[in-house]
Write a protein that holds these residues in place. Structure first.
Motif, PDB file in Angstrom:
ATOM      1  N   ILE A  59       0.865  -1.184   0.000  1.00 17.20           N
ATOM      2  CA  ILE A  59       0.000   0.000   0.000  1.00 17.20           C
ATOM      3  C   ILE A  59       0.900   1.233   0.000  1.00 17.20           C
ATOM      4  O   ILE A  59       1.903   1.261   0.738  1.00 17.20           O
ATOM      5  N   HIS A  60       0.538   2.214  -0.801  1.00 18.15           N
ATOM      6  CA  HIS A  60       1.248   3.496  -0.852  1.00 18.15           C
ATOM      7  C   HIS A  60       2.426   3.442  -1.830  1.00 18.15           C
ATOM      8  O   HIS A  60       3.563   3.204  -1.437  1.00 18.15           O
ATOM      9  N   ALA A  61       2.127   3.633  -3.113  1.00 18.92           N
ATOM     10  CA  ALA A  61       3.175   3.658  -4.138  1.00 18.92           C
ATOM     11  C   ALA A  61       2.933   4.820  -5.095  1.00 18.92           C
ATOM     12  O   ALA A  61       1.789   5.168  -5.397  1.00 18.92           O
ATOM     13  N   HIS A  62       4.028   5.409  -5.505  1.00 22.66           N
ATOM     14  CA  HIS A  62       3.981   6.551  -6.436  1.00 22.66           C
ATOM     15  C   HIS A  62       4.716   6.201  -7.722  1.00 22.66           C
ATOM     16  O   HIS A  62       5.650   5.403  -7.714  1.00 22.66           O
ATOM     17  N   THR A  63       4.311   6.840  -8.812  1.00 27.11           N
ATOM     18  CA  THR A  63       5.102   6.803 -10.046  1.00 27.11           C
ATOM     19  C   THR A  63       5.404   8.242 -10.449  1.00 27.11           C
ATOM     20  O   THR A  63       5.072   9.177  -9.715  1.00 27.11           O
ATOM     21  N   GLU A  92      -1.124   8.057  -5.900  1.00 27.66           N
ATOM     22  CA  GLU A  92      -0.481   9.175  -6.590  1.00 27.66           C
ATOM     23  C   GLU A  92      -0.848  10.496  -5.917  1.00 27.66           C
ATOM     24  O   GLU A  92      -1.959  10.667  -5.424  1.00 27.66           O
ATOM     25  N   HIS A  93       0.104  11.432  -5.937  1.00 25.24           N
ATOM     26  CA  HIS A  93      -0.195  12.777  -5.443  1.00 25.24           C
ATOM     27  C   HIS A  93      -1.240  13.420  -6.350  1.00 25.24           C
ATOM     28  O   HIS A  93      -1.312  13.111  -7.539  1.00 25.24           O
ATOM     29  N   TRP A  94      -2.040  14.314  -5.767  1.00 30.56           N
ATOM     30  CA  TRP A  94      -3.043  15.018  -6.580  1.00 30.56           C
ATOM     31  C   TRP A  94      -2.325  15.984  -7.520  1.00 30.56           C
ATOM     32  O   TRP A  94      -1.187  16.392  -7.267  1.00 30.56           O
ATOM     33  N   ASN A 118      -5.208   7.907  -4.189  1.00 26.95           N
ATOM     34  CA  ASN A 118      -4.515   9.198  -4.118  1.00 26.95           C
ATOM     35  C   ASN A 118      -3.936   9.429  -2.738  1.00 26.95           C
ATOM     36  O   ASN A 118      -4.454   8.915  -1.748  1.00 26.95           O
ATOM     37  N   GLU A 119      -2.878  10.223  -2.694  1.00 27.37           N
ATOM     38  CA  GLU A 119      -2.434  10.812  -1.428  1.00 27.37           C
ATOM     39  C   GLU A 119      -2.957  12.236  -1.461  1.00 27.37           C
ATOM     40  O   GLU A 119      -2.634  12.997  -2.376  1.00 27.37           O
ATOM     41  N   ILE A 120      -3.806  12.579  -0.488  1.00 26.83           N
ATOM     42  CA  ILE A 120      -4.473  13.886  -0.545  1.00 26.83           C
ATOM     43  C   ILE A 120      -4.109  14.754   0.658  1.00 26.83           C
ATOM     44  O   ILE A 120      -3.694  14.261   1.710  1.00 26.83           O
ATOM     45  N   THR A 162      -1.940   9.231   6.745  1.00 28.27           N
ATOM     46  CA  THR A 162      -0.544   9.004   6.399  1.00 28.27           C
ATOM     47  C   THR A 162       0.282  10.124   7.040  1.00 28.27           C
ATOM     48  O   THR A 162      -0.250  11.176   7.350  1.00 28.27           O
ATOM     49  N   TYR A 163       1.547   9.890   7.289  1.00 31.34           N
ATOM     50  CA  TYR A 163       2.380  10.812   8.082  1.00 31.34           C
ATOM     51  C   TYR A 163       1.703  11.150   9.419  1.00 31.34           C
ATOM     52  O   TYR A 163       1.452  12.315   9.715  1.00 31.34           O
ATOM     53  N   PRO A 164       1.389  10.135  10.228  1.00 35.20           N
ATOM     54  CA  PRO A 164       0.693  10.414  11.497  1.00 35.20           C
ATOM     55  C   PRO A 164       1.473  11.361  12.410  1.00 35.20           C
ATOM     56  O   PRO A 164       0.871  12.069  13.217  1.00 35.20           O
ATOM     57  N   THR A 239       4.378   1.551   2.108  1.00 33.67           N
ATOM     58  CA  THR A 239       5.694   1.411   1.498  1.00 33.67           C
ATOM     59  C   THR A 239       6.226   2.777   1.089  1.00 33.67           C
ATOM     60  O   THR A 239       7.407   3.058   1.214  1.00 33.67           O
ATOM     61  N   ASP A 240       5.324   3.641   0.648  1.00 33.07           N
ATOM     62  CA  ASP A 240       5.689   4.965   0.147  1.00 33.07           C
ATOM     63  C   ASP A 240       6.843   4.859  -0.841  1.00 33.07           C
ATOM     64  O   ASP A 240       7.841   5.557  -0.749  1.00 33.07           O
ATOM     65  N   ALA A 241       6.672   3.931  -1.794  1.00 32.49           N
ATOM     66  CA  ALA A 241       7.726   3.683  -2.778  1.00 32.49           C
ATOM     67  C   ALA A 241       7.708   4.764  -3.843  1.00 32.49           C
ATOM     68  O   ALA A 241       6.670   5.077  -4.393  1.00 32.49           O
ATOM     69  N   HIS A 242       8.857   5.340  -4.076  1.00 33.20           N
ATOM     70  CA  HIS A 242       8.989   6.347  -5.130  1.00 33.20           C
ATOM     71  C   HIS A 242       9.843   5.828  -6.276  1.00 33.20           C
ATOM     72  O   HIS A 242       9.728   6.271  -7.391  1.00 33.20           O
ATOM     73  N   SER A 243      10.735   4.923  -5.986  1.00 32.29           N
ATOM     74  CA  SER A 243      11.734   4.410  -6.931  1.00 32.29           C
ATOM     75  C   SER A 243      12.746   5.478  -7.297  1.00 32.29           C
ATOM     76  O   SER A 243      12.402   6.556  -7.735  1.00 32.29           O
TER      77      SER A 243
HETATM   78 ZN   LIG Z   1       3.545   9.178  -0.502  1.00 29.86          ZN
END
Ligand SMILES: [Zn+2]
Length: 386
Positions: A59-63, A92-94, A118-120, A162-164, A239-243
């Motif tokens: 859970i939590h992946a970005h491209t 994905e970020h908005w 989305n990450e909002i 997210t980011y508690p 995971t907050d994967a950005h690669s």
């Molecule tokens: Zn993120």
């Protein structure tokens, strides 16, 4: 004068060599850890389950779609398939110009189901993972947190904090908390030891080297327990994967990396921590069944880099008892209302009769040595008895 310079240079050289010693020793220790993890995986005894089928994913992946990342769809799909992931929840970020949730991966590719989320942000500067995502994600940043949550719930979407550590609206009606984030954990790494571990241990044991920096998220779990005492919520690991962004450790947000070390290609990151989800056997895994399982807390966090956590079970058993099955010999701690109730070593634990309370489990692999005597291998969701 030349002699003095030479002497100083020699001293500097000697110090540099001396500094390496502990990191060479750490490489040796991580090699031993790798042996223990292999042994654990060989000896696993996953519990059977008549009612549910277990799926693992992240859970939590970005491209590169929402910025902040250089990863491509192709890389991400290949990494998910190579890791046998059943699902990946994209966040994905908005964007003001494009519908990132609509454009990101949102279907089955190979063996992996992708869900576009989305990450909002909200007007109260709170951040959520919104699952599934929405074309109006950008506009939510102008609304206060309670209004955003009302809207999401009326549309049957999940809102996970997210980011508690930066979150403020603790009285609001969110569905869950990302209690562990690989990204946040990595940012707390000591850059000095990180660099030398990067040189000595990373090439041979990249995932385990990163795992030695894991810390139990004490404060996030404390906060989780505090809210769970009042209402049912779920916990997840992100995971907050950005690669290619180097976890922000050896690089910066723009993807420039300092040492030429790419710490987080998707394929590597997807091996570290996974969310394991239980779905009724007579139902397929779909966007709806997966979201429903997460909402109702039918999932657990597995730090699979330390050994495959598949086959962990926690639930009511017999007449009036709670049963835990661990897939490997471990220390099983049962917590009630955030406090340790009982613990035992082995493959199972049974406790009963049990009364009202919020029960959850943390499983530890003390045999791996520090820090894993204090950093859980498995974190369950609670069983709520109101
Ligand atoms: Zn993120």
């Amino acid at each position: 004068m030349k002699k003095v310079i030479k002497k100083v240079l020699l001293i500097i050289l000697a110090v540099l060599i001396a500094i390496q010693a502990p990191f060479i020793y750490r490489r040796y220790k991580i090699g031993q850890l790798a042996e223990k993890v292999n042994e654990l995986n060989r000896a696993r005894v996953p519990a059977a389950n008549d009612q549910f089928k277990e799926y693992k994913g992240i859970i939590h992946a970005h491209t590169n779609l929402g910025g902040h990342s250089t990863g491509s769809f192709e890389e991400l799909i290949a990494a998910a398939n190579a890791n046998d992931l059943d699902f990946v929840i994209m966040t994905e970020h908005w964007s003001d110009t494009i519908d990132t949730a609509g454009l990101t991966l949102n279907a089955v590719y190979g063996k992996t189901l992708f869900i576009g989320g989305n990450e909002i942000d909200t007007a109260d500067s709170d951040r959520f993972l919104m699952i599934p995502g929405s074309g109006d994600a950008a506009g939510l940043r102008k609304m206060p947190t309670p209004a955003v949550l009302d809207k999401l719930h009326s549309e049957n979407r999940l809102a996970i904090v997210t980011y508690p550590e930066k979150f403020r609206s603790w009285d609001s009606n969110f569905d869950g908390i990302e209690v562990f984030s690989l990204h946040t954990n990595a940012k707390k790494m000591n850059p000095f030891t990180g660099v030398f571990d990067g040189i000595w241990s990373f090439p041979a044991y990249p995932e385990l080297m990163l795992a030695t920096y894991f810390k139990r998220p004490d404060e996030n779990l404390r906060k989780f327990d505090e809210i769970a005492a009042k209402r049912n919520i779920s916990l997840i690991a992100g995971t907050d994967a950005h690669s290619n962004i180097g976890f922000h450790l050896f690089g910066d947000d723009a993807g420039n990396d300092l040492l030429g070390l790419k710490l987080d290609p998707y394929e590597r990151i997807f091996r570290l921590v996974r969310q394991h989800v239980l779905i009724e056997k007579d139902k397929p895994i779909t966007r709806e069944t997966l979201i429903e399982a997460l909402r109702s807390g039918r999932s657990f966090i597995g730090f699979d880099v330390l050994g495959d956590t598949t086959g962990f079970r926690f639930g009511p058993c017999d007449a009036d008892a709670l049963c835990v099955n661990s897939p490997a010999g471990s220390r099983i701690a049962l917590l009630k209302d955030g406090q340790k109730l009982t613990e035992d070593e082995g493959l199972s634990l049974k406790y009963g009769p049990y009364g009202k309370g919020v029960y959850r489990v943390e499983v530890y692999l003390d045999q791996l040595g520090p820090p894993f005597d204090k950093m859980p291998w498995i974190i369950s969701n609670p069983i709520y008895v109101r």
